[in-house]
Design a protein around this motif. Structure first.
Motif, PDB file in Angstrom:
ATOM      1  N   GLY A 134       0.783  -1.222   0.000  1.00 37.57           N
ATOM      2  CA  GLY A 134       0.000   0.000   0.000  1.00 37.57           C
ATOM      3  C   GLY A 134       0.816   1.273   0.000  1.00 37.57           C
ATOM      4  N   PHE A 135       2.154   1.173  -0.040  1.00 35.38           N
ATOM      5  CA  PHE A 135       2.987   2.372  -0.147  1.00 35.38           C
ATOM      6  C   PHE A 135       2.855   2.951  -1.549  1.00 35.38           C
ATOM      7  CE2 PHE A 135       4.995   0.758   3.625  1.00 35.38           C
ATOM      8  CZ  PHE A 135       5.501   1.885   4.270  1.00 35.38           C
ATOM      9  N   SER A 136       2.799   4.273  -1.628  1.00 30.94           N
ATOM     10  CA  SER A 136       2.677   4.943  -2.919  1.00 30.94           C
ATOM     11  C   SER A 136       3.624   6.130  -2.972  1.00 30.94           C
ATOM     12  CB  SER A 136       1.240   5.418  -3.149  1.00 30.94           C
ATOM     13  OG  SER A 136       1.134   6.151  -4.350  1.00 30.94           O
ATOM     14  N   LEU A 137       4.101   6.448  -4.170  1.00 24.73           N
ATOM     15  CA  LEU A 137       4.976   7.599  -4.357  1.00 24.73           C
ATOM     16  C   LEU A 137       4.184   8.880  -4.578  1.00 24.73           C
ATOM     17  CD1 LEU A 137       7.777   6.085  -6.650  1.00 24.73           C
ATOM     18  CD2 LEU A 137       7.834   6.462  -4.172  1.00 24.73           C
ATOM     19  N   PHE A 138       2.855   8.752  -4.662  1.00 24.40           N
ATOM     20  CA  PHE A 138       1.997   9.927  -4.872  1.00 24.40           C
ATOM     21  C   PHE A 138       1.427  10.390  -3.532  1.00 24.40           C
ATOM     22  CE2 PHE A 138       1.563   7.224  -8.714  1.00 24.40           C
ATOM     23  CZ  PHE A 138       2.264   8.042  -9.597  1.00 24.40           C
ATOM     24  N   SER A 139       1.407  11.693  -3.334  1.00 24.38           N
ATOM     25  CA  SER A 139       0.975  12.254  -2.046  1.00 24.38           C
ATOM     26  C   SER A 139      -0.462  11.891  -1.699  1.00 24.38           C
ATOM     27  CB  SER A 139       1.139  13.781  -2.063  1.00 24.38           C
ATOM     28  OG  SER A 139       2.502  14.138  -2.221  1.00 24.38           O
ATOM     29  N   ASN A 140      -1.317  11.772  -2.714  1.00 26.79           N
ATOM     30  CA  ASN A 140      -2.719  11.407  -2.469  1.00 26.79           C
ATOM     31  C   ASN A 140      -2.989   9.945  -2.817  1.00 26.79           C
ATOM     32  OD1 ASN A 140      -2.427  11.640  -5.206  1.00 26.79           O
ATOM     33  ND2 ASN A 140      -4.293  12.838  -5.546  1.00 26.79           N
ATOM     34  N   ASN A 141      -1.939   9.110  -2.654  1.00 27.82           N
ATOM     35  CA  ASN A 141      -2.033   7.681  -2.955  1.00 27.82           C
ATOM     36  C   ASN A 141      -2.449   7.512  -4.418  1.00 27.82           C
ATOM     37  OD1 ASN A 141      -2.969   4.685  -2.625  1.00 27.82           O
ATOM     38  ND2 ASN A 141      -2.062   5.211  -0.657  1.00 27.82           N
ATOM     39  N   ALA A 229     -12.361  -0.519  -3.693  1.00 29.14           N
ATOM     40  CA  ALA A 229     -12.495  -0.355  -2.240  1.00 29.14           C
ATOM     41  C   ALA A 229     -12.747  -1.684  -1.554  1.00 29.14           C
ATOM     42  CB  ALA A 229     -13.629   0.620  -1.925  1.00 29.14           C
ATOM     43  N   SER A 230     -13.329  -2.647  -2.255  1.00 28.44           N
ATOM     44  CA  SER A 230     -13.577  -3.970  -1.693  1.00 28.44           C
ATOM     45  C   SER A 230     -12.304  -4.802  -1.631  1.00 28.44           C
ATOM     46  CB  SER A 230     -14.631  -4.704  -2.528  1.00 28.44           C
ATOM     47  OG  SER A 230     -14.843  -6.008  -2.046  1.00 28.44           O
ATOM     48  N   ILE A 231     -11.412  -4.607  -2.594  1.00 25.77           N
ATOM     49  CA  ILE A 231     -10.182  -5.409  -2.671  1.00 25.77           C
ATOM     50  C   ILE A 231      -9.073  -4.850  -1.793  1.00 25.77           C
ATOM     51  CG2 ILE A 231      -8.298  -6.043  -4.241  1.00 25.77           C
ATOM     52  CD1 ILE A 231     -10.395  -6.401  -6.430  1.00 25.77           C
ATOM     53  N   THR A 232      -8.901  -3.537  -1.792  1.00 25.03           N
ATOM     54  CA  THR A 232      -7.731  -2.942  -1.133  1.00 25.03           C
ATOM     55  C   THR A 232      -7.706  -3.081   0.392  1.00 25.03           C
ATOM     56  OG1 THR A 232      -6.305  -0.974  -1.168  1.00 25.03           O
ATOM     57  CG2 THR A 232      -8.668  -0.611  -0.894  1.00 25.03           C
ATOM     58  N   PRO A 233      -8.841  -3.147   1.128  1.00 25.82           N
ATOM     59  CA  PRO A 233      -8.735  -3.298   2.581  1.00 25.82           C
ATOM     60  C   PRO A 233      -8.190  -4.658   3.007  1.00 25.82           C
ATOM     61  CG  PRO A 233     -10.912  -2.512   1.961  1.00 25.82           C
ATOM     62  CD  PRO A 233     -10.245  -2.967   0.724  1.00 25.82           C
ATOM     63  N   ARG A 234      -8.142  -5.607   2.082  1.00 26.47           N
ATOM     64  CA  ARG A 234      -7.641  -6.933   2.405  1.00 26.47           C
ATOM     65  C   ARG A 234      -6.122  -6.900   2.487  1.00 26.47           C
ATOM     66  NH1 ARG A 234     -10.359 -10.520  -0.132  1.00 26.47           N
ATOM     67  NH2 ARG A 234      -9.069 -12.009   0.969  1.00 26.47           N
ATOM     68  N   THR A 235      -5.588  -5.986   3.287  1.00 23.45           N
ATOM     69  CA  THR A 235      -4.186  -5.772   3.672  1.00 23.45           C
ATOM     70  C   THR A 235      -3.375  -4.955   2.676  1.00 23.45           C
ATOM     71  OG1 THR A 235      -2.896  -7.641   2.755  1.00 23.45           O
ATOM     72  CG2 THR A 235      -4.253  -8.107   4.672  1.00 23.45           C
ATOM     73  N   GLY A 237      -4.054  -1.462   1.269  1.00 19.41           N
ATOM     74  CA  GLY A 237      -3.901  -0.097   1.739  1.00 19.41           C
ATOM     75  C   GLY A 237      -3.875   0.990   0.694  1.00 19.41           C
ATOM     76  N   PHE A 238      -4.011   0.657  -0.597  1.00 23.49           N
ATOM     77  CA  PHE A 238      -4.151   1.700  -1.613  1.00 23.49           C
ATOM     78  C   PHE A 238      -5.568   2.260  -1.560  1.00 23.49           C
ATOM     79  CE2 PHE A 238      -0.719  -0.857  -3.538  1.00 23.49           C
ATOM     80  CZ  PHE A 238       0.211   0.147  -3.770  1.00 23.49           C
ATOM     81  N   ASP A 239      -5.739   3.473  -2.059  1.00 18.34           N
ATOM     82  CA  ASP A 239      -7.094   4.018  -2.158  1.00 18.34           C
ATOM     83  C   ASP A 239      -7.201   4.924  -3.358  1.00 18.34           C
ATOM     84  OD1 ASP A 239      -7.014   7.056  -1.233  1.00 18.34           O
ATOM     85  OD2 ASP A 239      -5.688   5.977   0.115  1.00 18.34           O
ATOM     86  N   GLY A 349      -2.893  -0.403   6.037  1.00 20.01           N
ATOM     87  CA  GLY A 349      -2.282   0.865   5.652  1.00 20.01           C
ATOM     88  C   GLY A 349      -3.262   1.975   5.346  1.00 20.01           C
ATOM     89  N   LEU A 350      -4.564   1.666   5.311  1.00 18.02           N
ATOM     90  CA  LEU A 350      -5.552   2.727   5.140  1.00 18.02           C
ATOM     91  C   LEU A 350      -5.616   3.566   6.414  1.00 18.02           C
ATOM     92  CD1 LEU A 350      -8.479   0.822   3.381  1.00 18.02           C
ATOM     93  CD2 LEU A 350      -6.870   2.422   2.336  1.00 18.02           C
ATOM     94  N   SER A 351      -5.903   4.844   6.256  1.00 22.09           N
ATOM     95  CA  SER A 351      -5.941   5.730   7.417  1.00 22.09           C
ATOM     96  C   SER A 351      -6.949   6.843   7.180  1.00 22.09           C
ATOM     97  CB  SER A 351      -4.552   6.326   7.671  1.00 22.09           C
ATOM     98  OG  SER A 351      -4.585   7.285   8.708  1.00 22.09           O
ATOM     99  N   LEU A 352      -7.465   7.375   8.276  1.00 18.84           N
ATOM    100  CA  LEU A 352      -8.352   8.538   8.194  1.00 18.84           C
ATOM    101  C   LEU A 352      -7.565   9.835   8.360  1.00 18.84           C
ATOM    102  CD1 LEU A 352     -11.452   7.266  10.222  1.00 18.84           C
ATOM    103  CD2 LEU A 352     -11.042   7.210   7.753  1.00 18.84           C
ATOM    104  N   GLY A 353      -6.233   9.726   8.288  1.00 22.64           N
ATOM    105  CA  GLY A 353      -5.382  10.912   8.288  1.00 22.64           C
ATOM    106  C   GLY A 353      -4.800  11.317   9.619  1.00 22.64           C
ATOM    107  N   ILE A 354      -4.799  10.405  10.600  1.00 22.88           N
ATOM    108  CA  ILE A 354      -4.305  10.784  11.927  1.00 22.88           C
ATOM    109  C   ILE A 354      -2.950  10.183  12.265  1.00 22.88           C
ATOM    110  CG2 ILE A 354      -6.685  10.962  12.773  1.00 22.88           C
ATOM    111  CD1 ILE A 354      -6.100   8.358  14.386  1.00 22.88           C
ATOM    112  N   THR A 355      -2.385   9.355  11.388  1.00 23.15           N
ATOM    113  CA  THR A 355      -1.156   8.628  11.727  1.00 23.15           C
ATOM    114  C   THR A 355      -0.035   9.571  12.137  1.00 23.15           C
ATOM    115  OG1 THR A 355      -1.806   7.052  10.002  1.00 23.15           O
ATOM    116  CG2 THR A 355       0.358   6.777  10.978  1.00 23.15           C
ATOM    117  N   ALA A 356       0.190  10.614  11.335  1.00 20.70           N
ATOM    118  CA  ALA A 356       1.286  11.543  11.635  1.00 20.70           C
ATOM    119  C   ALA A 356       1.021  12.365  12.888  1.00 20.70           C
ATOM    120  CB  ALA A 356       1.517  12.471  10.442  1.00 20.70           C
ATOM    121  N   GLN A 357      -0.243  12.452  13.326  1.00 18.45           N
ATOM    122  CA  GLN A 357      -0.587  13.243  14.514  1.00 18.45           C
ATOM    123  C   GLN A 357      -0.369  12.479  15.815  1.00 18.45           C
ATOM    124  OE1 GLN A 357      -4.589  14.883  14.145  1.00 18.45           O
ATOM    125  NE2 GLN A 357      -4.444  14.801  11.907  1.00 18.45           N
ATOM    126  N   LEU A 358      -0.147  11.189  15.732  1.00 19.05           N
ATOM    127  CA  LEU A 358      -0.016  10.378  16.933  1.00 19.05           C
ATOM    128  C   LEU A 358       1.247  10.719  17.708  1.00 19.05           C
ATOM    129  CD1 LEU A 358      -1.058   6.867  15.530  1.00 19.05           C
ATOM    130  CD2 LEU A 358      -2.469   8.465  16.824  1.00 19.05           C
TER     131      LEU A 358
END
Length: 403
Positions: A134-141, A229-235, A237-239, A349-358
């Motif tokens: 799920g790692f991406s080189l694009f800022s918005n995945n 969206a159905s496939i990517t949550p299965r570990t 993490g792309f969106d 690897g999906l997130s609601l945008g709080i990872t960096a705030q932890l």
């Protein structure tokens, strides 16, 4: 970069999770991106696979213990044939990632990237997708490719193939040589469960997000992004559509799929498809008052049921403990913390945008969850406990009401 952020990024990469505290494409240097890609590749094929491969390259003899550990990691009963299986794993990985990079390269070129950047991005995303990282080189995945059939379609195919597991891929590749013999029960169970989960997610996401997260998309692309969206949550993490825009129902389905994860012996982590299938089958056979759990005219051994229950209890307990700890130390909404914990333990690897705030404590909690999710909580507990209990006494049965 802070030490904790570097540790978090390395763990996320080697555990093929994809949660990030720094932007992979802009905040990391090319050298650091290469290190992340290497860790993703090593994490995707597995630690024992990588260790055994290095031993072979160095010309060292592969001992029985190492063969047993390698075989056990892929659910093999005996260590015979592990070297041949290892070679197949490496060939599958290299060939599929190379083939997957070709359409991605074309898709990135069409998106306006320079040939060199398109080539590098294609290699990176192909490996990341096959390894379910799920790692991406694009800022918005991959949100800029929500209407790109070639890019999102290739990513989906790589995710599914990587998530099936190397034992299943090996069987499928040899199906023409089996002289009419059928697939093993394990492969049939993995393929059936995977298909059901994909269709389940597609149906629910299309309904729940039609006028919410997918409202900006044309009709046909809504269904296409529902499939993604159905496939990517299965570990994976792309969106292609930000999870933060999903409705409450959509987020609930995302969490359920993240908990399930991929299949045993795959590049992904999570609860595993076979664990879910055995639990459902056990409940169904109990409702039908069957004394045994039966699948395709085969009885599931009691030891498998015991392991399934143990994995379920430990996994859900680990998730609950992670959510509780995050809720205590982080002043953030419960829904976001629950989503983050499920994503880490499922190595999604999906997130609601709080990872960096932890805080540092919150990041350490996610590091532990990612590690447990990739290694497997049951395997981790087995590593802590010494020896095996062999009872010599047979105790009388106890009749305890349940339910």
């Amino acid at each position: 970069m802070k030490l904790i952020d570097a540790f978090f990024t390395a763990t996320s990469a080697v555990c093929v999770t994809g949660l990030i505290v720094v932007d992979t494409g802009t905040d990391l240097s090319p050298a650091s991106q290469m290190i992340v890609l290497l860790l993703i590749q090593l994490g995707g094929i597995g630690v024992m696979t990588a260790a055994t491969t290095f031993s072979l390259i160095l010309g060292e003899r592969i001992g029985l213990r190492q063969r047993m550990l390698f075989a056990g990691g892929f659910g093999m009963d005996t260590p015979s044939g592990v070297i041949k299986f290892l070679i197949k794993i490496l060939l599958f990985t290299l060939i599929l990632e190379a083939v997957g990079a070709i359409p991605l390269f074309i898709g990135f070129l069409k998106a306006g990237l320079t040939p060199f950047k398109a080539f590098c991005s294609a290699i990176f995303h192909s490996i990341s997708a096959f390894c379910n990282a799920g790692f991406s080189l694009f800022s918005n995945n991959l949100e800029g490719f929500s209407q790109s059939f070639i890019v999102s379609g290739t990513i989906m195919v790589l995710i599914v193939i990587g998530g099936l597991g190397f034992p299943v891929l090996t069987e499928l590749s040899a199906i023409r040589k089996r002289n009419g013999n059928r697939l093993s029960l394990h492969s049939k169970l993995v393929l059936t469960t995977t298909l059901i989960l994909i269709l389940f997610g597609l149906f629910l996401f299309t309904i729940s997000e039609w006028n919410t997260a997918f409202a900006h998309l044309p009709g046909g692309w809504k269904i296409w992004n529902g499939l993604f969206a159905s496939i990517t949550p299965r570990t994976a993490g792309f969106d292609t559509v930000a999870p933060s825009t999903f409705s409450s129902a959509g987020l609930f389905v995302l969490v359920l799929l993240m908990i399930v994860g991929a299949s045993p012996g795959s590049t992904g982590g999570g609860f595993k498809t076979t664990t879910l299938a055995i639990l459902v089958l056990s409940a169904w056979n109990t409702l039908r008052r069957r004394p045994d759990v039966v699948l395709w005219s085969r009885r599931i051994p009691f030891r498998i049921l015991q392991r399934t229950i143990a994995v379920s209890v430990l996994y859900l307990s680990g998730l609950g403990l992670g959510i509780l700890t995050l809720s205590i130390i982080e002043p953030l909404p419960f829904r976001e913390l629950l989503f983050e914990a499920a994503s880490a333990l499922g190595t999604v690897g999906l997130s609601l945008g709080i990872t960096a705030q932890l805080s540092t404590g919150g990041k350490i909690v996610l590091i532990l969850l990612m590690f447990w999710g990739r290694v497997g909580i049951l395997t981790f507990i087995f590593g802590l406990l010494k020896g095996e209990f062999r009872g010599n006494v047979s105790y009388p049965d106890a009749d305890i009401p349940i339910g």
